[in-house]
Scaffold this active site. Structure first.
Site, mmCIF file in Angstrom:
data_model
loop_
_atom_site.group_PDB
_atom_site.id
_atom_site.type_symbol
_atom_site.label_atom_id
_atom_site.label_comp_id
_atom_site.label_asym_id
_atom_site.label_seq_id
_atom_site.Cartn_x
_atom_site.Cartn_y
_atom_site.Cartn_z
ATOM 1 N N LYS A 116 -9.459 4.387 -2.915
ATOM 2 C CA LYS A 116 -8.035 4.311 -2.593
ATOM 3 C C LYS A 116 -7.692 5.298 -1.489
ATOM 4 O O LYS A 116 -6.793 5.052 -0.688
ATOM 5 C CB LYS A 116 -7.195 4.615 -3.835
ATOM 6 C CG LYS A 116 -7.222 3.504 -4.872
ATOM 7 C CD LYS A 116 -6.272 3.792 -6.028
ATOM 8 C CE LYS A 116 -6.711 3.049 -7.270
ATOM 9 N NZ LYS A 116 -5.786 2.084 -7.790
ATOM 10 N N GLU A 200 0.260 10.952 -5.296
ATOM 11 C CA GLU A 200 1.308 10.264 -4.541
ATOM 12 C C GLU A 200 2.663 10.616 -5.095
ATOM 13 O O GLU A 200 2.789 10.942 -6.268
ATOM 14 C CB GLU A 200 1.184 8.741 -4.738
ATOM 15 C CG GLU A 200 0.156 8.093 -3.902
ATOM 16 C CD GLU A 200 0.018 6.620 -4.248
ATOM 17 O OE1 GLU A 200 0.790 6.100 -5.083
ATOM 18 O OE2 GLU A 200 -0.880 5.999 -3.675
ATOM 19 N N HIS A 235 0.781 0.880 -16.680
ATOM 20 C CA HIS A 235 0.373 0.501 -15.326
ATOM 21 C C HIS A 235 -0.527 -0.726 -15.302
ATOM 22 O O HIS A 235 -1.273 -0.936 -14.356
ATOM 23 C CB HIS A 235 -0.303 1.662 -14.591
ATOM 24 C CG HIS A 235 0.535 2.892 -14.538
ATOM 25 N ND1 HIS A 235 1.758 2.925 -13.925
ATOM 26 C CD2 HIS A 235 0.343 4.130 -15.051
ATOM 27 C CE1 HIS A 235 2.274 4.131 -14.046
ATOM 28 N NE2 HIS A 235 1.447 4.874 -14.739
ATOM 29 N N ARG A 292 -11.087 -9.136 -4.197
ATOM 30 C CA ARG A 292 -11.644 -10.128 -5.121
ATOM 31 C C ARG A 292 -10.539 -11.092 -5.522
ATOM 32 O O ARG A 292 -9.389 -10.926 -5.110
ATOM 33 C CB ARG A 292 -12.151 -9.426 -6.377
ATOM 34 C CG ARG A 292 -11.051 -8.555 -6.975
ATOM 35 C CD ARG A 292 -11.349 -8.076 -8.359
ATOM 36 N NE ARG A 292 -10.565 -6.898 -8.698
ATOM 37 C CZ ARG A 292 -9.303 -6.893 -9.100
ATOM 38 N NH1 ARG A 292 -8.644 -8.027 -9.215
ATOM 39 N NH2 ARG A 292 -8.679 -5.774 -9.391
HETATM 40 P P1 ADP Z 1 -4.912 0.302 -10.454
HETATM 41 O O1 ADP Z 1 -5.850 0.015 -9.324
HETATM 42 O O2 ADP Z 1 -5.475 1.252 -11.460
HETATM 43 O O3 ADP Z 1 -4.322 -0.928 -11.064
HETATM 44 P P2 ADP Z 1 -2.653 0.750 -8.684
HETATM 45 O O4 ADP Z 1 -2.770 1.708 -7.574
HETATM 46 O O5 ADP Z 1 -2.771 -0.700 -8.360
HETATM 47 O O6 ADP Z 1 -3.708 1.126 -9.815
HETATM 48 O O7 ADP Z 1 -1.283 0.994 -9.453
HETATM 49 C C1 ADP Z 1 -0.989 0.354 -10.665
HETATM 50 C C2 ADP Z 1 0.481 0.418 -10.951
HETATM 51 O O8 ADP Z 1 0.935 1.761 -11.052
HETATM 52 C C3 ADP Z 1 1.372 -0.189 -9.891
HETATM 53 O O9 ADP Z 1 1.487 -1.564 -10.054
HETATM 54 C C4 ADP Z 1 2.684 0.527 -10.114
HETATM 55 O O10 ADP Z 1 3.394 -0.012 -11.194
HETATM 56 C C5 ADP Z 1 2.253 1.893 -10.521
HETATM 57 N N1 ADP Z 1 2.220 2.784 -9.349
HETATM 58 C C6 ADP Z 1 1.175 3.033 -8.542
HETATM 59 N N2 ADP Z 1 1.493 3.917 -7.584
HETATM 60 C C7 ADP Z 1 2.780 4.261 -7.791
HETATM 61 C C8 ADP Z 1 3.693 5.171 -7.164
HETATM 62 N N3 ADP Z 1 3.329 5.920 -6.120
HETATM 63 N N4 ADP Z 1 4.954 5.254 -7.653
HETATM 64 C C9 ADP Z 1 5.326 4.521 -8.719
HETATM 65 N N5 ADP Z 1 4.524 3.676 -9.362
HETATM 66 C C10 ADP Z 1 3.258 3.538 -8.918
#
Ligand code: ADP
Length: 634
Positions: A116, A200, A235, A292
């Site tokens: 990431k 973040e 999440h 994917r």
């Molecule tokens: P993973 O790859 O583990 O699924 P992601 O980076 O796709 O993780 O994030 C999963 C979820 O977490 C997102 O869909 C969102 O709901 C929440 N999320 C991620 N980053 C943030 C952020 N900076 N602020 C608020 N919510 C976030």
């Protein structure tokens, strides 16, 4: 086009890929572990190869074994599905080295998006908007904490190698930072064998809107619109929909083009998803790209009329994309609900057991069920506890949502705990009906979704009483029908001559007394009898009910308070306190891990642990007593 492909996966996604392969005249080879010897994907495939013991680390994740299976069976290409080896660059390289085509992007794209942190650097350079944060190489706790302090709380810690919400922790204040970092790192190490973290700004109430992209080897790239995956628990996505509610044509195009920019920046090929967070002002930020096919791809298929697995096979075999951007159109609205073996009432703990009853709603032009299990199968501890994906489609959101609640109320699963009632409550909750969703939806609407309000009990109690009368009536009729004296008054269920009884009913966790009367809403509800009572799907939500009868064992919830017993099969990760040390109610006593997710066991009251029965690293069976606790509370 290929003659034969191997599917390096299991469950619903393996079955789904086999279906498309068959429709295209492509022979499919399944692989399976011990636990999956009789699994549906093995039965559906044209050929199958045994690849090892049940734990995925000894079967579905063993790259060499899968390559060998492909070579043995003469498969020309490997479809990795999602999860397992689907984003594993090393596996992709191995395919290439063995002259096998990996049905997915080139290895360089996987590498570019695999971290990431690295992905963010590439996207920043390509001019794709990012969530503010630190994704640098210096991984000392000091530096990461400093970055968090500068950004201001709340912040979100994320594992660079992360996925599925694992290794992720929200931190609301500096005091919590060190502990959260340690926990997130530990979870990341366990799940990905990599504990590099980024941090973040934690956006409040954003929406998760992702764009499906597709690129071929001839330089063509299109986006197949968006999916709104805001409704999440821990999440992780729960209900997804396409298109996103309230999306303007202009924003759709802007996000679609940003997604294509992201894909082109890494020379992408095949199916990919660019995930964005969208704030209430319509500003969007790149989160990550999944290289994917996604779990939720069927909603895109339903609104676009395209088969994304077919597109994958065509692109991987060198054909151009089947459509150009202007040939793609959104038609109608689709939802996906993920049906899990889990207990929403107990922090969504994964459940295992036998699917004694498994009757999905009938499939049609409006209802699609993707699954990898049939009645009688086991949901084991080895794999993800997803039972099925339920997809619905209709001409607009309101109608599609009606299809969703209808199909959920017809889904019958017995033998283990599922999230169907929870999904039904989500889908019938007022704000969801209005399309007013964000990533905090479940927490914000907890009282409504879990029906913990007095008004819900007031509404459900007379309905439950009416349902009991109805059920008794049906049973009485059945008994009368089968007896030698069908007209005997002894078969009447209305307690003839006696005053109408008060019923004692358990609804969710509450017991109430209510007069037995009929209720007009019962005609708009569905009743599903269960081993312990019955489930009521009403216009206002789902209620789990039972008649309370003395000593008949109908009481609903026989699970313990979960405090000192293992809530599921899993591994003990760490003991959090010393034997004999004074702890306060709610203090963390030990941490268990199951399905790569950590669960904390907390002190039920003030007191001391007098003995731990297991040590870190031990495998623990669900229900086992974990420790002896002496309460010092009154
Ligand atoms: P993973 O790859 O583990 O699924 P992601 O980076 O796709 O993780 O994030 C999963 C979820 O977490 C997102 O869909 C969102 O709901 C929440 N999320 C991620 N980053 C943030 C952020 N900076 N602020 C608020 N919510 C976030």
């Amino acid at each position: 086009m290929f003659n034969k492909i191997l599917i390096a996966n299991r469950g619903e996604i393996a079955c789904r890929i086999i279906k498309t392969a068959r429709s295209m005249g492509v022979v499919s080879v399944a692989v399976y572990s011990d636990a999956d010897r009789h699994a549906l994907h093995v039965q559906m495939a044209d050929e199958s190869v045994y690849i090892g013991p049940s734990p995925s680390t000894e079967s579905y994740l063993v790259a060499d074994r899968i390559i060998q299976a492909a070579l043995e069976t003469g498969a020309e290409a490997i479809h990795p599905g999602y999860g397992f080896l689907s984003e594993n660059a090393e596996f992709c390289r191995l395919c290439e080295a063995n002259n096998l085509i990996f049905i997915g992007p080139p290895v360089e794209s996987i590498v570019a998006m695999g971290s990431k942190s690295a992905a963010k650097t590439i996207m920043a350079d390509a001019g794709v908007p990012l969530v503010p944060g630190y994704h640098g190489e210096d991984q000392s706790a000091e530096v990461i904490r400093q970055a968090a302090n500068q950004m201001g709380y709340p912040v979100l810690l994320k594992a660079a190698a992360g996925g599925g919400g694992k290794g992720m922790r929200a931190v609301y204040a500096e005091e919590e930072f060190d502990q959260a970092l340690e926990a997130a790192k530990r979870e990341a190490r366990n799940s990905f064998n990599d504990d590099i973290m980024l941090v973040e700004k934690y956006l409040l109430k954003p929406r998760h809107v992702e764009i499906q992209v597709f690129c071929d080897s001839h330089g063509n790239a299109v986006y197949l619109f968006e999916r709104d995956c805001s409704v999440q628990r821990r999440h992780q996505k729960v209900i997804e929909e396409a298109p996103a509610p309230g999306m303007s044509e202009a924003l759709r195009q802007q996000m679609g083009e940003a997604a294509i920019k992201a894909a082109l920046a890494i020379n992408y090929q095949g199916a990919g998803t660019v995930e964005f967070l969208l704030d209430s002002q319509g500003e969007f930020f790149f989160m990550e790209m999944n290289t994917r096919l996604q779990v939720e791809h069927p909603v895109t298929e339903m609104i676009s009329g395209q088969d994304l697995v077919e597109w994958q096979l065509r692109v991987a075999s060198g054909e151009p994309l089947p459509c150009s951007q202007d040939q793609l159109q959104i038609k109608g609205h689709a939802f996906e609900a993920r049906i899990y073996a889990e207990d929403p009432e107990h922090d969504f703990l994964p459940a295992t057991g036998s699917l004694k009853i498994l009757q999905p709603p009938a499939e049609s032009a409006h209802v699609r069920v993707d699954t990898g299990v049939v009645e009688g199968d086991e949901v084991s501890i080895y794999y993800d506890p997803m039972i099925a994906k339920l997809m619905v489609w209709d001409t607009d959101r309101e109608r599609a949502l009606q299809r969703l609640t209808g199909a959920l109320s017809e889904y019958r699963i017995g033998g283990l705990t599922t999230n169907i009632g929870f999904l039904y409550n989500l889908a019938t909750s007022a704000a969801f009906q209005n399309g007013d969703v964000d990533t905090g939806y479940i927490e914000e609407h907890e009282a409504e979704i879990f029906r913990r309000r007095d008004s819900d009990i007031d509404y459900a109690a007379p309905l439950a009483a009416a349902a009991i009368i109805e059920l008794r009536e049906q049973q009485a009729q059945a008994v009368a029908h089968n007896s030698t004296e069908p007209n005997s008054p002894w078969h009447l269920s209305n307690s003839w001559g006696l005053p109408q009884p008060q019923l004692q009913i358990q609804i969710q966790q509450n017991e109430v007394n209510v007069a037995a009367e009929s209720h007009s809403d019962l005609s708009h509800s569905k009743i599903a009898t269960t081993a312990k009572g019955f489930d009521l799907f009403t216009p206002q939500g789902f209620f789990r009910c039972a008649e309370v009868t003395p000593d008949l064992g109908l009481a609903l919830d026989d699970s313990s308070d979960g405090s000192l017993h293992a809530p599921m099969n899993g591994t003990l990760v760490s003991l959090q306190v010393e034997v004999g040390a004074q702890v306060s109610k709610g203090d963390s006593l030990l941490v268990m891990e199951a399905m790569k997710m950590e669960h904390c066991i907390e002190a039920p009251s003030d007191g001391t642990v007098t003995e731990f029965y297991f040590q870190a690293g031990d495998l623990v069976t669900g229900g086992a007593e974990l420790l002896a606790f002496e309460s010092s509370a009154e």
